[in-house]
Design a protein around this motif. Structure first.
Motif, mmCIF file in Angstrom:
data_model
loop_
_atom_site.group_PDB
_atom_site.id
_atom_site.type_symbol
_atom_site.label_atom_id
_atom_site.label_comp_id
_atom_site.label_asym_id
_atom_site.label_seq_id
_atom_site.Cartn_x
_atom_site.Cartn_y
_atom_site.Cartn_z
ATOM 1 N N ALA A 389 -5.848 -25.698 32.655
ATOM 2 C CA ALA A 389 -5.528 -24.896 33.846
ATOM 3 C C ALA A 389 -4.047 -25.005 34.196
ATOM 4 C CB ALA A 389 -6.394 -25.341 35.019
ATOM 5 N N ASP A 390 -3.476 -26.209 34.033
ATOM 6 C CA ASP A 390 -2.041 -26.384 34.290
ATOM 7 C C ASP A 390 -1.204 -25.616 33.271
ATOM 8 O OD1 ASP A 390 -2.652 -28.019 36.409
ATOM 9 O OD2 ASP A 390 -2.409 -29.894 35.269
ATOM 10 N N VAL A 391 -1.689 -25.558 32.030
ATOM 11 C CA VAL A 391 -0.977 -24.792 31.003
ATOM 12 C C VAL A 391 -0.986 -23.306 31.355
ATOM 13 C CG1 VAL A 391 -0.923 -24.164 28.561
ATOM 14 C CG2 VAL A 391 -1.512 -26.498 29.224
ATOM 15 N N ARG A 392 -2.111 -22.818 31.841
ATOM 16 C CA ARG A 392 -2.182 -21.409 32.252
ATOM 17 C C ARG A 392 -1.244 -21.138 33.433
ATOM 18 N NH1 ARG A 392 -7.476 -17.937 32.578
ATOM 19 N NH2 ARG A 392 -5.778 -16.417 32.535
ATOM 20 N N THR A 393 -1.118 -22.100 34.326
ATOM 21 C CA THR A 393 -0.185 -21.943 35.444
ATOM 22 C C THR A 393 1.251 -21.836 34.937
ATOM 23 O OG1 THR A 393 -1.668 -23.203 36.892
ATOM 24 C CG2 THR A 393 0.636 -22.978 37.577
ATOM 25 N N ALA A 394 1.594 -22.679 33.933
ATOM 26 C CA ALA A 394 2.934 -22.607 33.339
ATOM 27 C C ALA A 394 3.145 -21.274 32.635
ATOM 28 C CB ALA A 394 3.131 -23.769 32.362
ATOM 29 N N ALA A 395 2.092 -20.757 31.971
ATOM 30 C CA ALA A 395 2.194 -19.457 31.310
ATOM 31 C C ALA A 395 2.402 -18.337 32.323
ATOM 32 C CB ALA A 395 0.946 -19.200 30.476
ATOM 33 N N ALA A 396 1.723 -18.445 33.464
ATOM 34 C CA ALA A 396 1.907 -17.448 34.526
ATOM 35 C C ALA A 396 3.334 -17.475 35.057
ATOM 36 C CB ALA A 396 0.904 -17.697 35.646
ATOM 37 N N CYS A 397 3.907 -18.683 35.134
ATOM 38 C CA CYS A 397 5.303 -18.818 35.581
ATOM 39 C C CYS A 397 6.244 -18.130 34.597
ATOM 40 C CB CYS A 397 5.643 -20.294 35.723
ATOM 41 S SG CYS A 397 7.328 -20.621 36.308
ATOM 42 N N LEU A 398 5.961 -18.260 33.280
ATOM 43 C CA LEU A 398 6.776 -17.575 32.277
ATOM 44 C C LEU A 398 6.662 -16.061 32.426
ATOM 45 C CD1 LEU A 398 6.093 -19.750 29.090
ATOM 46 C CD2 LEU A 398 8.263 -19.525 30.309
ATOM 47 N N SER A 399 5.467 -15.581 32.701
ATOM 48 C CA SER A 399 5.287 -14.131 32.873
ATOM 49 C C SER A 399 6.102 -13.608 34.051
ATOM 50 C CB SER A 399 3.804 -13.816 33.094
ATOM 51 O OG SER A 399 3.051 -14.034 31.920
ATOM 52 N N ARG A 400 6.162 -14.388 35.114
ATOM 53 C CA ARG A 400 6.927 -13.948 36.291
ATOM 54 C C ARG A 400 8.427 -13.921 36.009
ATOM 55 N NH1 ARG A 400 2.990 -17.209 38.926
ATOM 56 N NH2 ARG A 400 4.430 -18.973 39.003
ATOM 57 N N LYS A 401 8.860 -14.650 34.989
ATOM 58 C CA LYS A 401 10.282 -14.665 34.644
ATOM 59 C C LYS A 401 10.688 -13.484 33.776
ATOM 60 C CE LYS A 401 10.735 -19.722 34.834
ATOM 61 N NZ LYS A 401 11.003 -20.950 34.032
ATOM 62 N N SER A 402 9.765 -12.562 33.516
ATOM 63 C CA SER A 402 10.094 -11.409 32.673
ATOM 64 C C SER A 402 11.190 -10.540 33.288
ATOM 65 C CB SER A 402 8.841 -10.569 32.424
ATOM 66 O OG SER A 402 8.287 -10.098 33.648
ATOM 67 N N CYS A 403 11.433 -10.687 34.585
ATOM 68 C CA CYS A 403 12.529 -9.954 35.209
ATOM 69 C C CYS A 403 13.886 -10.431 34.701
ATOM 70 C CB CYS A 403 12.472 -10.079 36.728
ATOM 71 S SG CYS A 403 12.551 -11.783 37.329
ATOM 72 N N ASN A 404 13.915 -11.641 34.087
ATOM 73 C CA ASN A 404 15.138 -12.193 33.501
ATOM 74 C C ASN A 404 15.075 -12.177 31.971
ATOM 75 O OD1 ASN A 404 16.585 -12.868 35.899
ATOM 76 N ND2 ASN A 404 15.229 -14.631 36.188
ATOM 77 N N MET A 405 14.301 -11.268 31.417
ATOM 78 C CA MET A 405 14.137 -11.193 29.963
ATOM 79 C C MET A 405 15.443 -10.786 29.289
ATOM 80 S SD MET A 405 11.385 -8.883 27.842
ATOM 81 C CE MET A 405 10.004 -9.589 28.766
ATOM 82 N N ALA A 406 15.729 -11.447 28.154
ATOM 83 C CA ALA A 406 16.915 -11.127 27.353
ATOM 84 C C ALA A 406 16.468 -10.749 25.944
ATOM 85 C CB ALA A 406 17.871 -12.307 27.312
ATOM 86 N N PHE A 407 17.322 -9.989 25.247
ATOM 87 C CA PHE A 407 16.917 -9.422 23.961
ATOM 88 C C PHE A 407 18.065 -9.532 22.970
ATOM 89 C CE2 PHE A 407 16.218 -5.749 21.102
ATOM 90 C CZ PHE A 407 14.943 -6.049 20.653
ATOM 91 N N ALA A 408 17.728 -9.799 21.697
ATOM 92 C CA ALA A 408 18.728 -9.850 20.622
ATOM 93 C C ALA A 408 18.133 -9.228 19.375
ATOM 94 C CB ALA A 408 19.158 -11.285 20.344
ATOM 95 N N VAL A 409 18.996 -8.616 18.575
ATOM 96 C CA VAL A 409 18.544 -7.985 17.337
ATOM 97 C C VAL A 409 19.586 -8.222 16.245
ATOM 98 C CG1 VAL A 409 19.526 -5.771 18.086
ATOM 99 C CG2 VAL A 409 17.858 -5.808 16.250
ATOM 100 N N VAL A 410 19.096 -8.508 15.046
ATOM 101 C CA VAL A 410 19.929 -8.639 13.854
ATOM 102 C C VAL A 410 19.332 -7.738 12.790
ATOM 103 C CG1 VAL A 410 20.683 -10.184 12.000
ATOM 104 C CG2 VAL A 410 20.668 -10.989 14.364
ATOM 105 N N GLY A 411 20.128 -6.786 12.296
ATOM 106 C CA GLY A 411 19.622 -5.849 11.302
ATOM 107 C C GLY A 411 20.088 -4.440 11.603
ATOM 108 N N ASP A 412 19.183 -3.495 11.581
ATOM 109 C CA ASP A 412 19.493 -2.101 11.886
ATOM 110 C C ASP A 412 19.476 -1.914 13.402
ATOM 111 O OD1 ASP A 412 19.794 0.600 12.074
ATOM 112 O OD2 ASP A 412 18.189 1.121 10.674
ATOM 113 N N VAL A 413 20.640 -2.069 14.019
ATOM 114 C CA VAL A 413 20.707 -2.054 15.486
ATOM 115 C C VAL A 413 20.585 -0.644 16.050
ATOM 116 C CG1 VAL A 413 22.125 -4.123 15.491
ATOM 117 C CG2 VAL A 413 23.229 -1.893 15.503
#
Length: 425
Positions: A389-413
């Protein structure tokens, strides 16, 4: 595995592990002085320090170090990341008294002659050409995620290689290689010998002045590295994670990464002889050219959690959107998947226990964070005791951080979503 610990008056932390019947030993001198501590003209210094680990120091020349250490069956390695840099000697236990001064010379007494630095520039440029695309995209994702010191790459920027000076390396080491940021650990080496080595790192007994720490902040960035059209493309999407200062939270994030699927299990000798780990593996469907895996990287006070994917250029758009959607909904992991993740993590911890270098560097990192994890068995007990249950709580916290999502790509940009398209979705 019995572990003895101590601290010197000047702040150096010491730990020595005594495994059962090991003929090979390892000793690590680690400083909390990774690339995040580079400033101004020092940017790229840690890359050169890693490359200069075989260079001439005050006590021994390059020839003496490479020849004599190898003759005795030993090897000195230097590894680093954004948080720390570690110098490790692996050798037969009986040869440690002969070789310990070579480790000390490499870690503490570097001279960084300019003529040697000039010779190393070609090696550093070769390193930059040989970076694996997956390693590059994860490094770029961390740069995209953070503003401030944590945006510093662990690699020297190509346009800074030619201008690197030995004085910049001396400035970086004199400012960051301090005793209160140092840990000395060993595996298979007597505790008394480890203490003696730690005392030789710095003879002064007083603590140095505290180091000024600069804060980093999420910046929701987008980084690219173009390999040309129609090339194999690596994509990475990350959100801010947790630091090593909170061991319980770190274990939860590690469980989440394993529950998502942290890579494929090798079952044969060929690249396609691999068993995909669910649930991320299900996203690839029947496409043999597409792979997903989750990862967690932690610094001292924070970190990144993300998903890296490899695919063909023609499917890069869909893969990028799928990876970002999965990370946004990582809180949907169920209890069965979390339990499977715990078992996968325990298996990886058991495999880690076989290498004395990994154990030694892990012990140094634990000592730097005032954590007492004596063996893989202790770590597996902590994993077992972590509530799903604590792990699921931590996962929910990660989901809420999607507003700070960052992205990187290497290849055909040119074929992947732009930042406004990705973040809008």
């Amino acid at each position: 595995m019995e572990v003895q610990r101590s601290s010197l008056l000047n702040g150096i932390r010491v730990a020595a592990a005594k495994p059962q019947g090991s003929q090979m030993g390892a000793c690590t001198i680690m400083y909390q002085a990774g690339s995040r501590y580079e400033i101004d003209d020092e940017l790229g210094a840690t890359h050169f320090i890693r490359a200069a680990s075989s260079a001439t120091c005050r006590g021994y020349s390059t020839y003496a170090k490479t020849r004599f250490v190898a003759q005795q069956g030993g090897a000195i390695t230097c590894t680093g990341d954004r948080q720390s840099i570690a110098f490790t000697l692996k050798c037969p236990v009986t040869k440690f008294p002969l070789l310990k001064n070579y480790l000390l010379d490499t870690a503490v007494r570097g001279l960084f002659h300019q003529w040697e630095i000039n010779d190393l520039k070609r090696i550093v440029k070769d390193d930059l050409h040989r970076i694996h695309p997956e390693q590059r995209v994860i490094d770029l994702a961390q740069r995209a995620c953070w503003g401030g010191p944590l945006s510093n790459s662990i690699f020297c920027e190509p346009d800074r290689v030619s201008g690197m000076l030995g004085d910049s390396l001396v400035s970086f080491t004199s400012r960051n290689f301090k005793t209160d940021q140092c840990t000395v650990t060993s595996v298979g080496i007597p505790f008394e010998e480890t203490i003696k080595l730690a005392e030789m790192v710095e003879h002064r007994r007083e603590l140095p002045p505290p180091r000024c720490e600069m804060c980093s902040f999420p910046r929701r960035g987008y980084e690219t590295y173009d390999l040309g059209p129609n090339t194999t493309t690596w994509l990475c999407v990350v959100v801010p994670g947790c630091g090593t200062c909170d061991m319980n939270c770190l274990i939860k994030h590690a469980i989440i990464a394993e529950a998502c699927g942290a890579g494929n299990t090798q079952t044969g000798q060929h690249s396609y002889d691999r068993m995909p780990l669910t649930p991320l593996a299900l996203m690839a469907g029947d496409d043999l050219h597409t792979e997903y895996k989750a990862f967690n990287i932690s610094y001292q006070e924070t970190g990144v959690f993300g998903i890296v994917a490899k695919t063909r250029a023609c499917s890069a758009w869909n893969v990028a959107m799928a990876a970002s959607e999965f990370l946004t909904n990582v809180a949907d992991l169920d209890f069965k998947q979390i339990e499977i993740g715990k078992r996968r993590l325990q298996l990886n911890l058991a495999l880690h226990q076989e290498d004395c270098v990994n154990i030694c560097e892990g012990l140094a990192l634990a000592a730097a964070n005032n954590a007492q994890i004596d063996s893989a068995k202790d770590a597996m007990t902590m994993v077992d005791s972590t509530c799903a249950a604590d792990v699921r709580t931590a996962a929910a916290c990660l989901s809420r951080k999607s507003c700070n999502m960052a992205f990187a790509v290497v290849g055909d940009v040119g074929i992947v979503p732009h930042e406004w398209e990705l973040f809008r979705s």
